[in-house]
Design a protein around this motif. Structure first.
Motif, PDB file in Angstrom:
ATOM      1  N   ASP A  80     -50.549  79.624-124.260  1.00 63.92           N
ATOM      2  CA  ASP A  80     -49.440  80.491-124.723  1.00 63.92           C
ATOM      3  C   ASP A  80     -48.224  79.861-124.220  1.00 63.92           C
ATOM      4  O   ASP A  80     -47.810  79.592-123.095  1.00 63.92           O
ATOM      5  CB  ASP A  80     -49.694  82.028-124.196  1.00 63.92           C
ATOM      6  N   GLY A  81     -46.870  80.114-124.822  1.00 66.49           N
ATOM      7  CA  GLY A  81     -45.808  79.504-124.377  1.00 66.49           C
ATOM      8  C   GLY A  81     -45.289  77.904-124.260  1.00 66.49           C
ATOM      9  O   GLY A  81     -44.214  77.781-123.877  1.00 66.49           O
ATOM     10  N   LEU A  82     -46.157  77.182-124.520  1.00 64.41           N
ATOM     11  CA  LEU A  82     -46.001  75.889-124.682  1.00 64.41           C
ATOM     12  C   LEU A  82     -45.389  75.286-125.770  1.00 64.41           C
ATOM     13  O   LEU A  82     -45.724  75.809-126.934  1.00 64.41           O
ATOM     14  CB  LEU A  82     -47.464  75.027-124.303  1.00 64.41           C
ATOM     15  N   LYS A  83     -44.513  74.609-125.792  1.00 63.02           N
ATOM     16  CA  LYS A  83     -43.457  73.969-126.761  1.00 63.02           C
ATOM     17  C   LYS A  83     -43.607  72.496-126.936  1.00 63.02           C
ATOM     18  O   LYS A  83     -43.603  71.883-125.800  1.00 63.02           O
ATOM     19  CB  LYS A  83     -42.055  74.821-126.717  1.00 63.02           C
ATOM     20  N   VAL A  84     -43.853  72.030-128.016  1.00 62.90           N
ATOM     21  CA  VAL A  84     -43.879  70.426-128.127  1.00 62.90           C
ATOM     22  C   VAL A  84     -42.480  70.042-128.517  1.00 62.90           C
ATOM     23  O   VAL A  84     -41.827  70.472-129.495  1.00 62.90           O
ATOM     24  CB  VAL A  84     -45.114  70.080-128.992  1.00 62.90           C
ATOM     25  N   GLY A  85     -42.077  69.184-127.680  1.00 59.39           N
ATOM     26  CA  GLY A  85     -40.850  68.344-127.844  1.00 59.39           C
ATOM     27  C   GLY A  85     -40.717  67.019-128.610  1.00 59.39           C
ATOM     28  O   GLY A  85     -41.707  67.025-129.196  1.00 59.39           O
ATOM     29  N   ILE A  86     -39.907  66.085-128.036  1.00 58.22           N
ATOM     30  CA  ILE A  86     -39.914  64.704-128.662  1.00 58.22           C
ATOM     31  C   ILE A  86     -40.587  64.107-128.176  1.00 58.22           C
ATOM     32  O   ILE A  86     -41.508  64.093-127.112  1.00 58.22           O
ATOM     33  CB  ILE A  86     -38.477  64.331-128.598  1.00 58.22           C
ATOM     34  N   THR A  87     -41.044  62.928-128.944  1.00 59.51           N
ATOM     35  CA  THR A  87     -42.110  61.701-128.578  1.00 59.51           C
ATOM     36  C   THR A  87     -41.271  60.733-128.348  1.00 59.51           C
ATOM     37  O   THR A  87     -40.395  60.145-129.163  1.00 59.51           O
ATOM     38  CB  THR A  87     -43.232  61.474-129.737  1.00 59.51           C
ATOM     39  N   ALA A  88     -41.427  59.989-127.186  1.00 56.92           N
ATOM     40  CA  ALA A  88     -40.448  58.736-126.880  1.00 56.92           C
ATOM     41  C   ALA A  88     -41.485  57.874-125.929  1.00 56.92           C
ATOM     42  O   ALA A  88     -42.085  58.226-124.871  1.00 56.92           O
ATOM     43  CB  ALA A  88     -39.248  58.865-126.225  1.00 56.92           C
ATOM     44  N   ALA A  89     -41.695  56.643-126.583  1.00 53.73           N
ATOM     45  CA  ALA A  89     -42.617  55.640-125.551  1.00 53.73           C
ATOM     46  C   ALA A  89     -43.689  56.072-125.221  1.00 53.73           C
ATOM     47  O   ALA A  89     -44.135  55.994-124.200  1.00 53.73           O
ATOM     48  CB  ALA A  89     -41.553  55.153-124.401  1.00 53.73           C
ATOM     49  N   ASN A  90     -44.676  56.549-126.094  1.00 54.51           N
ATOM     50  CA  ASN A  90     -46.122  57.018-125.945  1.00 54.51           C
ATOM     51  C   ASN A  90     -46.046  58.253-124.986  1.00 54.51           C
ATOM     52  O   ASN A  90     -46.791  58.518-124.405  1.00 54.51           O
ATOM     53  CB  ASN A  90     -46.828  55.830-125.288  1.00 54.51           C
ATOM     54  N   VAL A  91     -44.955  58.914-124.914  1.00 56.39           N
ATOM     55  CA  VAL A  91     -44.814  60.293-123.995  1.00 56.39           C
ATOM     56  C   VAL A  91     -44.139  61.190-125.014  1.00 56.39           C
ATOM     57  O   VAL A  91     -43.180  61.203-125.484  1.00 56.39           O
ATOM     58  CB  VAL A  91     -43.589  59.916-122.684  1.00 56.39           C
ATOM     59  N   ILE A  92     -44.974  62.471-124.921  1.00 55.95           N
ATOM     60  CA  ILE A  92     -44.568  63.593-125.320  1.00 55.95           C
ATOM     61  C   ILE A  92     -44.199  64.548-124.594  1.00 55.95           C
ATOM     62  O   ILE A  92     -44.910  64.866-123.647  1.00 55.95           O
ATOM     63  CB  ILE A  92     -45.731  64.193-126.155  1.00 55.95           C
ATOM     64  N   CYS A 106     -49.712  59.040-123.451  1.00 54.76           N
ATOM     65  CA  CYS A 106     -50.823  58.644-123.902  1.00 54.76           C
ATOM     66  C   CYS A 106     -51.007  56.952-123.974  1.00 54.76           C
ATOM     67  O   CYS A 106     -49.938  56.344-124.322  1.00 54.76           O
ATOM     68  CB  CYS A 106     -50.612  58.865-125.476  1.00 54.76           C
ATOM     69  N   ARG A 107     -52.217  56.375-123.590  1.00 59.66           N
ATOM     70  CA  ARG A 107     -52.506  54.820-123.707  1.00 59.66           C
ATOM     71  C   ARG A 107     -51.494  54.145-122.980  1.00 59.66           C
ATOM     72  O   ARG A 107     -50.769  53.515-123.465  1.00 59.66           O
ATOM     73  CB  ARG A 107     -52.566  54.459-125.169  1.00 59.66           C
ATOM     74  N   GLY A 108     -51.580  54.023-121.503  1.00 61.35           N
ATOM     75  CA  GLY A 108     -50.790  53.208-120.992  1.00 61.35           C
ATOM     76  C   GLY A 108     -51.646  51.803-120.561  1.00 61.35           C
ATOM     77  O   GLY A 108     -52.680  51.805-121.169  1.00 61.35           O
ATOM     78  N   ARG A 109     -51.010  50.996-119.668  1.00 64.95           N
ATOM     79  CA  ARG A 109     -52.049  49.809-119.354  1.00 64.95           C
ATOM     80  C   ARG A 109     -53.157  50.400-118.551  1.00 64.95           C
ATOM     81  O   ARG A 109     -54.230  49.519-118.798  1.00 64.95           O
ATOM     82  CB  ARG A 109     -50.928  48.794-118.625  1.00 64.95           C
ATOM     83  N   ASN A 110     -52.884  51.172-117.625  1.00 61.35           N
ATOM     84  CA  ASN A 110     -54.092  51.457-116.774  1.00 61.35           C
ATOM     85  C   ASN A 110     -54.758  52.683-116.940  1.00 61.35           C
ATOM     86  O   ASN A 110     -55.607  53.290-116.169  1.00 61.35           O
ATOM     87  CB  ASN A 110     -53.612  51.533-115.276  1.00 61.35           C
ATOM     88  N   PHE A 111     -54.235  53.393-117.951  1.00 61.22           N
ATOM     89  CA  PHE A 111     -54.909  54.931-118.017  1.00 61.22           C
ATOM     90  C   PHE A 111     -54.705  55.240-119.570  1.00 61.22           C
ATOM     91  O   PHE A 111     -54.184  54.646-120.585  1.00 61.22           O
ATOM     92  CB  PHE A 111     -53.950  55.958-117.402  1.00 61.22           C
ATOM     93  N   THR A 112     -55.940  56.212-120.123  1.00 60.62           N
ATOM     94  CA  THR A 112     -55.783  56.617-121.249  1.00 60.62           C
ATOM     95  C   THR A 112     -55.042  57.763-121.878  1.00 60.62           C
ATOM     96  O   THR A 112     -54.332  57.574-122.503  1.00 60.62           O
ATOM     97  CB  THR A 112     -57.550  57.089-121.776  1.00 60.62           C
ATOM     98  N   ASN A 113     -55.052  58.839-120.825  1.00 60.59           N
ATOM     99  CA  ASN A 113     -54.100  59.961-121.018  1.00 60.59           C
ATOM    100  C   ASN A 113     -53.317  60.218-119.477  1.00 60.59           C
ATOM    101  O   ASN A 113     -54.325  59.899-118.673  1.00 60.59           O
ATOM    102  CB  ASN A 113     -54.625  61.153-121.512  1.00 60.59           C
ATOM    103  N   GLU A 114     -52.325  61.101-119.477  1.00 63.04           N
ATOM    104  CA  GLU A 114     -51.674  61.365-118.209  1.00 63.04           C
ATOM    105  C   GLU A 114     -51.001  62.640-118.633  1.00 63.04           C
ATOM    106  O   GLU A 114     -50.501  62.772-119.623  1.00 63.04           O
ATOM    107  CB  GLU A 114     -50.822  60.191-117.760  1.00 63.04           C
ATOM    108  N   LEU A 115     -51.265  63.421-117.764  1.00 61.08           N
ATOM    109  CA  LEU A 115     -50.593  64.797-117.660  1.00 61.08           C
ATOM    110  C   LEU A 115     -49.567  64.849-116.484  1.00 61.08           C
ATOM    111  O   LEU A 115     -50.110  64.566-115.341  1.00 61.08           O
ATOM    112  CB  LEU A 115     -51.390  65.836-117.516  1.00 61.08           C
TER     113      LEU A 115
END
Length: 194
Positions: A80-92, A106-115
């Motif tokens: 609840d309360g989360l808003k999705v903004g712009i996407t730039a260079a595999n980062v939302i 999403c999908r960097g050299r060393n990781f699959t996903n990152e928060l």
């Protein structure tokens, strides 16, 4: 020595006048071996196969972005309360009242996903930890209490003894917590090989 006079050699060249061989004659065509050359039908099918392979390779790359966008939409529907903004260079870029900054990589050299989440204060409130646990449970598909325990341990370890930059590993997740004078941040990721 009379045989090698200049007039004789000129006569030999003149009696067998030959032009330079054409491309077809140079490539197996002069002696009747035309069946060895590639036929136009074979060339067309080879080029068609190469073009289809290139098209298939290029069409699979946007799938990463689709998975990432689907994950962001899933986060938005569950928190609840989360808003999705712009996407730039595999980062939302996301927005929530409990966090100053929150992003999904999403999908960097060393990781699959990152928060990545940044709190408003040096000592985050329990609501911030709940937000990180909810998002981490959805992104990394592990139980929410495990993400909550790992995030609180990482943030609480920062201090006088361990400094303002702590790296730890909890339940196959890499966690890195940093702190400045005014804010604290946590980055949770999973390696590509896991």
């Amino acid at each position: 020595m009379a045989e090698s006079s200049p007039s004789m050699t000129k006569q030999k060249f003149d009696e067998n006048p030959a032009l330079a061989p054409t491309a077809y004659e140079r490539f197996n065509g002069a002696k009747g071996h035309s069946q060895m050359a590639m036929k136009p039908g074979f060339r067309r099918s080879t080029m068609l196969a190469a073009a289809l392979a290139l098209l298939a390779a290029l069409s699979t790359s946007p799938a990463h972005a689709d998975r990432c966008d689907d994950l962001a939409a899933q986060l938005k529907s569950h928190i609840d309360g989360l808003k999705v903004g712009i996407t730039a260079a595999n980062v939302i870029y996301l927005a929530h009242p409990q966090a100053r900054e929150i992003t999904l990589g999403c999908r960097g050299r060393n990781f699959t996903n990152e928060l990545y989440a940044k709190a408003d204060s040096r000592k985050p409130k329990p609501e911030f930890f709940e937000l990180v646990a909810d998002a981490g449970a959805i992104i990394f598909t592990i139980p929410k209490p495990d993400v909550l325990t790992g995030a609180t341990r990482c943030i609480k370890r920062m201090g006088l003894l361990r400094g303002d930059n702590v790296k730890m590993r909890y339940r196959r997740l890499d966690m890195e917590c940093t702190r400045t004078r005014t804010e604290a941040a946590i980055a949770i990721s999973r390696g590509r090989d896991e």
